[in-house]
Design an enzyme around this catalytic site. Structure first.
Site, PDB file in Angstrom:
ATOM      1  N   SER A   1       0.842  -1.186   0.000  1.00  0.00           N
ATOM      2  CA  SER A   1       0.000   0.000   0.000  1.00  0.00           C
ATOM      3  C   SER A   1       0.884   1.245   0.000  1.00  0.00           C
ATOM      4  O   SER A   1       1.789   1.376   0.816  1.00  0.00           O
ATOM      5  CB  SER A   1      -0.901   0.008   1.241  1.00  0.00           C
ATOM      6  OG  SER A   1      -1.673   1.181   1.280  1.00  0.00           O
ATOM      7  N   GLY A   2       0.610   2.151  -0.923  1.00  0.00           N
ATOM      8  CA  GLY A   2       1.406   3.364  -1.054  1.00  0.00           C
ATOM      9  C   GLY A   2       2.544   3.248  -2.036  1.00  0.00           C
ATOM     10  O   GLY A   2       3.328   4.187  -2.199  1.00  0.00           O
TER      11      GLY A   2
ATOM     12  N   THR B   1      -2.208   2.450  -7.953  1.00  0.00           N
ATOM     13  CA  THR B   1      -3.344   3.140  -8.583  1.00  0.00           C
ATOM     14  C   THR B   1      -2.862   4.082  -9.676  1.00  0.00           C
ATOM     15  O   THR B   1      -3.436   4.136 -10.769  1.00  0.00           O
ATOM     16  CB  THR B   1      -4.137   3.919  -7.525  1.00  0.00           C
ATOM     17  OG1 THR B   1      -4.622   3.006  -6.535  1.00  0.00           O
ATOM     18  CG2 THR B   1      -5.317   4.644  -8.158  1.00  0.00           C
TER      19      THR B   1
ATOM     20  N   ASN C   1      -0.614   6.039   2.706  1.00  0.00           N
ATOM     21  CA  ASN C   1      -0.968   6.510   1.363  1.00  0.00           C
ATOM     22  C   ASN C   1      -2.128   7.489   1.492  1.00  0.00           C
ATOM     23  O   ASN C   1      -3.130   7.200   2.155  1.00  0.00           O
ATOM     24  CB  ASN C   1      -1.375   5.312   0.479  1.00  0.00           C
ATOM     25  CG  ASN C   1      -1.549   5.709  -0.971  1.00  0.00           C
ATOM     26  OD1 ASN C   1      -1.391   6.876  -1.328  1.00  0.00           O
ATOM     27  ND2 ASN C   1      -1.872   4.735  -1.802  1.00  0.00           N
TER      28      ASN C   1
ATOM     29  N   SER D   1      -5.270   5.805  -0.867  1.00  0.00           N
ATOM     30  CA  SER D   1      -5.164   4.354  -0.831  1.00  0.00           C
ATOM     31  C   SER D   1      -6.471   3.715  -1.299  1.00  0.00           C
ATOM     32  O   SER D   1      -7.563   4.103  -0.867  1.00  0.00           O
ATOM     33  CB  SER D   1      -4.851   3.886   0.590  1.00  0.00           C
ATOM     34  OG  SER D   1      -4.812   2.474   0.654  1.00  0.00           O
ATOM     35  N   SER D   2      -6.359   2.743  -2.204  1.00  0.00           N
ATOM     36  CA  SER D   2      -7.543   2.013  -2.671  1.00  0.00           C
ATOM     37  C   SER D   2      -7.992   1.061  -1.570  1.00  0.00           C
ATOM     38  O   SER D   2      -7.262   0.156  -1.188  1.00  0.00           O
ATOM     39  CB  SER D   2      -7.216   1.221  -3.946  1.00  0.00           C
ATOM     40  OG  SER D   2      -6.865   2.078  -4.985  1.00  0.00           O
TER      41      SER D   2
ATOM     42  N   GLY E   1      -2.552  -3.432  -1.852  1.00  0.00           N
ATOM     43  CA  GLY E   1      -1.257  -4.077  -1.661  1.00  0.00           C
ATOM     44  C   GLY E   1      -1.166  -4.775  -0.318  1.00  0.00           C
ATOM     45  O   GLY E   1      -2.084  -4.746   0.510  1.00  0.00           O
TER      46      GLY E   1
ATOM     47  N   GLU F   1      -0.489  -5.432   3.388  1.00  0.00           N
ATOM     48  CA  GLU F   1      -0.630  -4.487   4.488  1.00  0.00           C
ATOM     49  C   GLU F   1      -0.167  -5.121   5.806  1.00  0.00           C
ATOM     50  O   GLU F   1      -0.575  -6.241   6.144  1.00  0.00           O
ATOM     51  CB  GLU F   1      -2.084  -4.023   4.639  1.00  0.00           C
ATOM     52  CG  GLU F   1      -2.556  -3.172   3.457  1.00  0.00           C
ATOM     53  CD  GLU F   1      -3.945  -2.603   3.670  1.00  0.00           C
ATOM     54  OE1 GLU F   1      -4.620  -3.070   4.612  1.00  0.00           O
ATOM     55  OE2 GLU F   1      -4.335  -1.695   2.919  1.00  0.00           O
TER      56      GLU F   1
END
Length: 1137
Positions: A107-108, A112, A157, A160-161, A387, A389
């Site tokens: 994540s980050g 995306t 992030n 973040s999605s 992603g 985590e």
């Protein structure tokens, strides 16, 4: 900027890790750092792209950069995400291979943004055109909508999605986008009600409060102050670099482009506002007489406003928060909810309402962007999913997110590492086997149907009795304690009793990315994902336009006592479907790495990057590539591409393809250790060898192009020479003809001069002789003329004397006759005067006698008699004058003579009315039955359309003919005429509007007393026959167009394909006859006429809005129909002067 012509030219560090020397983890990290420090964020491992998140904007995504990488070899330029996107797009377009782009990382790490770059590049390089650009714009604009509702700010992030997204972009055979399909996976709906410290709720809440107008917020009953809403965290409400107000405007514009109607956008915002209001509802305990505590709502103002937004009754929702009804077979048991249970019900409703709204948004976007054609499509899938985590506190959401990443890593292992080795073995290539970590054992630990963690969690949720997170953890400790990747304080071997970093209520899993500690608290509730049936039914009863779609299980008529599937089961099934989908496509990998945890640019943390390199398996990937071969190609393709490099293989090789490749490589003197021959492919070890072949091919193609140019130029020069030679011969022939012609003209001119002189001399001689003869003749003529003149004058004098004598006699006789007449006239006048005098005297005498006789009768009534006589004379004069000034017999003539006397006002008006009625009667008596029917139809058309439809005024002067096609006489329609049993009341050609593109198809429109028939204009074949009872209404606009919609009764046999949208030049006549025929029919109801500039038309299962607008005249001032999206047809009517 200078264009790099090769992957190896002017390279900072090593662009392809396969070429890194020496290869070690330190050199790998150092190469990434070196390139990152010089803003080179992309690096290759063969065909895999490593992307470092720069945490800032770089000037490497310009339109010039897109053109630079367009249609270029993958290794030809410096590493870039555009190179991978171009390679995938060209493979899809040229080789007809479905592609998928897998974007993985923490994540980050920038997944995306990477997916956006891929989609924007594909949109830039594919075809152009109005429809294609519209599809591309809709596909790109779907991202802002989904990001607003599915992304949030986290500690790692800012965007973040919090859901997984997989988009299949569909292309036609030319490579132009046709549409797409989006799949979403597990929205993190727990974020709606609770956010970790330092994080925010979903973006849309902050965007709505910051960017909506005051009027909009007033309608939604909201306030801009974030602190007034319990569901919004305040410590991170404002994020640097995020403009929520501007993003809200972007989202509204994107929803409009994607195809959302204005009422749909308003409905979505109402549900978002309802979620915020729902979070402000608080409960208080209230004790009952039996000692049981139940919950009551503290302040009902927020509940009232929420119910107004949803259109539901406040009492129904208030009861659903206080009581729970449990159904078992035929029994219903109602229990009260305490405060904790009420808060749980409130949060469950908020999470379900938001997650179902998000799923509806995805479905609605899919309806707009789906491909309209049913032909086979090429597909490119782009996977942008959360992603890996690892947080301080990891719960059920992190567990299934990491499970999904384990499955993606397994796909990468299978399709990249294992398939790489298996292909070499299959082709018979000798090489050293590379050992790598296979995470299938971790996937089996989680998803095994018998002893997997998800299976045990589902089993625990479905088990009767008391079920808690502790019983679930005990079950894990019992079954998974011996698993090498599972750790717990209460495992059987008790090896973690002294490990104080592992709490009692937690368990740890050794993922491929590292160890993750999960807190078991909340696993059971989040997996159950229960929403009380009372709340579902309360939501279903709401009048809001979306609620029945979002809560179908709330329908009392369809109560299902079966327990819904758990969240874990649904997610495992979705991941399985995704994995099977990915395995059917050619994979392309983008491995995203974040350089630091501070979200700052120019900072490279070696330990963090090293950790990501390890769990992504990048070193194993490099070792496989180095031990193997960087490039492989089938013998046939290789020979076809490079056969021009060898004289023995050019232009055609007659033997087997492998022998041709061997001859080619031997002729080029490529070292034997740089390539190997497989069973069906040639394997090239180093990209340099490939570049060498490509460079030689480029030079050879240039030489061939030069040869072709030389031959063409020679042919062109020879053709030009032959043309000049032929032209010279023609010119010489014409010149010789011209010279001979001029010489002949000179000789002819000289001969003509000699002839003219000779002929002149002869003519002059003849002239002299003729002149002499003429003078002799003229002398004789003159003498004769003088003689005849003398004789004529003498005769004239004699005749004149005789005439004078005759005139004198005539005058004397006339005078005598006049004298006699005047004497007789005087006699007659004298006699007449005497007779007149006698008559006058007699008249006076008679008058005197009469006056004396009747004087006594008139003395008393003389005034009345004179008055009556005067009135009689005036009336006689009035009627005689009216007779002479009478207006014409036309009923439309409104003229009438002016009144001569005021006392005749009433008579004058009544006579005018009587005369008008009489002439109207005379006018009607001349009508035939057919003409009467036409005028009745005109009268009915006036009642329906006058002052309502702009087209009506132009139809008044046009007669209603009915049968415009003469269908009974025209032999072309003999078959159609025989197919219709009844009398045809109207036959005309109309245009049937296609909802896909707004274009019209010519159809024959027949109206009988019982049905409406549509037939093909060319063949006469009946396409549709609709009984009049099945017609419910007809919709038209108020403007001057000819569009009308025939709306059919729902459930009838005629309504299978939906309503009919038609266009005709005789719209007024068609609808009038339909209305009259429906009114006279015995078995049909009165046909409704709906006149509006916006109405709905049912096309099969979809309702489409037809909207009429006025626009500038185009295409010869004609009406144009255009499809704006799947739910809107826009008809542009030219503005009339």
């Amino acid at each position: 900027m200078e264009v790099k012509t090769s992957l190896l030219d002017n390279m900072i560090g090593v662009g392809d890790m396969v070429l890194l020397e020496p290869l070690s983890e330190d050199s790998f990290i150092e190469n990434l750092r070196n390139r990152f420090d010089h803003n080179e964020i992309y690096t290759y491992i063969g065909s895999v792209v490593i992307s470092m998140n720069p945490y800032r904007s770089l000037p490497i995504y310009t339109p010039d950069k897109v053109e630079e990488y367009r249609n270029r070899n993958f290794y030809e330029l410096s590493p870039h995400i555009y190179a991978l996107a171009d390679e995938a797009y060209r493979s899809l377009r040229d080789q007809d291979k479905d592609q998928c782009i897998l974007i993985t990382g923490e994540s980050g790490a920038g997944k995306t943004e990477a997916s956006k770059l891929v989609m924007s590049y594909v949109a830039a390089v594919c075809g152009k055109g109005q429809e294609v650009n519209k599809v591309k714009e809709q596909l790109l604009q779907s991202n802002p909508v989904l990001e607003a509702f599915g992304n949030a700010k986290t500690v790692r992030n800012d965007n973040s999605s919090r859901f997984g997204k997989y988009m299949d972009i569909e292309f036609d055979f030319k490579g132009d986008p046709l549409g797409g399909v989006i799949s979403n996976y597990l929205l993190e709906k727990s974020r709606v009600v609770k956010q970790p410290r330092g994080e925010r709720n979903f973006h849309v809440f902050y965007q709505l409060l910051s960017g909506a107008s005051d009027d909009t917020l007033k309608k939604l009953k909201l306030d801009r102050d974030f602190s007034k809403y319990n569901y919004l965290s305040l410590d991170s409400a404002v994020v640097n670099g995020l403009d929520d107000a501007a993003n809200f405007r972007t989202v509204r514009n994107a929803m409009q482009i994607v195809g959302f109607m204005e009422d749909e956008v308003q409905s979505v915002l109402e549900l978002v506002a309802a979620v915020l209001k729902l979070g402000n509802i608080e409960f208080k305990p209230e004790s009952r007489c039996n000692g049981i505590d139940e919950s009551r709502i503290k302040d009902k103002n927020d509940l009232k406003e929420m119910c107004e937004l949803l259109g539901t009754e406040q009492s129904v929702l208030e009861r659903a928060f206080s009581y729970r009804t449990v159904e078992a077979k035929l029994e219903k048991v109602s229990t009260t909810l305490n405060v904790a249970q009420a808060y749980y019900a409130r949060d469950a409703l908020a999470k379900n309402l938001y997650s179902r709204l998000f799923s509806w948004l995805v479905t609605r976007i899919n309806e707009s962007i789906k491909a309209q054609t049913k032909a086979r499509h090429k597909v490119m899938g782009v996977l942008d999913i959360y992603g890996f985590e690892i947080f301080e506190e990891n719960s059920f959401e992190q567990f299934i997110i990491n499970y999904c990443n384990e499955k993606l890593q397994q796909i990468f292992i299978e399709l990249t590492l294992r398939e790489e080795q298996e292909e070499y073995i299959r082709e018979g290539i000798e090489w050293t086997n590379i050992e790598y970590f296979n995470n299938a054992i971790i996937c089996d630990l989680i998803e095994n149907h018998q002893n997997g963690i998800l299976a045990m969690l589902d089993e625990e949720c479905l088990r009767p009795g008391t079920v808690t997170d502790e019983t679930f953890l005990d079950k894990l400790n019992t079954i998974c304690a011996e698993h090498q990747h599972f750790e717990s304080r209460l495992s059987k071997n008790s090896k973690f009793i002294t490990d104080h970093s592992l709490p009692h209520n937690c368990f740890r899993i050794q993922h491929y990315a590292g160890k993750v500690l999960y807190r078991a608290e909340g696993f059971v509730d989040k997996n159950n994902d229960l929403l009380y049936r009372d709340l579902s039914q309360a939501m279903y009863k709401a009048n809001h336009s979306l609620m029945k779609q979002l809560f179908p299980e709330g329908n009392p008529a369809k109560v299902n006592l079966k327990r819904p599937p758990t969240a874990g089961f649904q997610f495992r099934a979705s991941v399985g479907t995704l994995m099977r989908n990915l395995q059917t496509k050619n994979p392309n990998y983008i491995r995203c790495i974040k350089p630091n945890d501070k979200k700052a640019s120019h900072i490279f943390t070696d330990s963090l990057v090293c950790h990501q390199v390890r769990y992504l398996g990048l070193m194993e990937n490099v070792r496989v590539r180095r031990a193997g071969y960087a490039f492989r190609q089938a013998y046939e393709s290789c020979l076809e591409r490079y056969k021009m490099l060898c004289k023995r293989t050019w232009p055609h090789w007659r033997g087997p393809a492998r022998e041709g490749v061997e001859v080619l490589m031997a002729d080029l003197k490529v070292p034997a250790d740089e390539f190997s021959y497989g069973r069906s492919k040639i394997f090239i070890r180093n990209p340099r060898t490939l570049f060498f072949l490509e460079e030689r091919r480029r030079q050879c193609l240039q030489d061939l192009a030069t040869l072709i140019q030389k031959i063409y130029r020679g042919w062109k020069c020879r053709s030009n020479f032959l043309l000049l030679k032929k032209s010279q011969i023609v010119v010489a022939a014409w010149y010789r003809r011209y010279a001979q012609h001029n010489r002949y003209q000179k000789i002819k001119s000289a001969t003509t001069v000699v002839q003219s002189y000779t002929r002149g001399w002869q003519a002059r001689k003849l002239l002299r002789e003729l002149k002499y003869q003429k003078r002799c003749v003229e002398a004789v003529t003159t003498i004769s003329a003088f003689w005849h003149g003398t004789q004529a004058r003498m005769e004239l004098r004699r005749l004149k004397q005789e005439a004078r004598n005759i005139h004198a006699v005539t005058v004397i006789w006339a005078y005598w006759q006049g004298t006699k007449a005047r004497r007789e006239l005087r006699r007659l006048k004298e006699e007449a005067r005497r007779q007149h005098a006698v008559a006058v005297i007699w008249a006076y005498w008679q008058g005197l006698k009469v006056r004396r006789e009747y004087r006594k009768f008139f003395r008393a009534n003389a005034g009345k008699k004179i008055y009556d006589f005067t009135i009689q004379r005036i009336m006689q004069k009035y009627f005689l004058g009216l007779k002479n000034t009478m207006p014409s017999m036309s009923p439309v003539d409104k003229s009438w003579p002016a009144k001569p006397y005021r006392f005749l006002d009433g008579v004058h008006t009544e006579l005018r009315r009587t005369f008008h009625l009489w002439r109207c009667k005379k006018y009607r008596s001349q009508f035939t039955e057919e003409k009467k029917a036409v005028y009745e139809e005109k009268l009915e058309a006036s009642e329906i359309f006058k002052d309502k439809k702009a087209l009506y005024a132009s139809s008044v002067s046009q007669p209603f003919m009915g049968d415009y096609l003469e269908i009974s006489k025209n032999p072309k329609y003999q078959k159609l005429n025989s197919a219709v049993d009844e009398k045809v009341l109207l036959a005309d050609v109309v245009n049937k509007i296609n909802r896909a593109n707004g274009k019209g198809t010519a159809r024959i429109f027949l109206l009988t007393k019982k049905s409406v028939v549509l037939a093909d204009q060319k063949t006469g074949q009946v396409k549709a026959s609709v009984p009049l009872p099945d017609l419910t209404s007809v919709s038209v606009s108020t403007q001057s167009d000819g569009f009308f919609a025939l709306k059919l009764k729902e459930g009838s046999a005629s309504a299978v394909k939906g309503d009919f949208l038609l266009s005709s030049e005789h719209l007024i006549e068609i609808i009038t006859k339909l209305h009259r025929t429906g009114a006279t029919a015995e078995d049909s109801e009165q046909l409704n006429i709906d006149i509006s500039d916006e109405f709905l038309v049912q096309f099969k299962h979809d309702k489409v809005c037809v909207k009429f607008i006025q626009g500038a005249p185009k295409n010869g001032n004609s009406v144009s129909c255009k499809r704006k999206n799947n739910r809107l047809l826009e008809v542009s009517v030219p503005t009339t002067a």
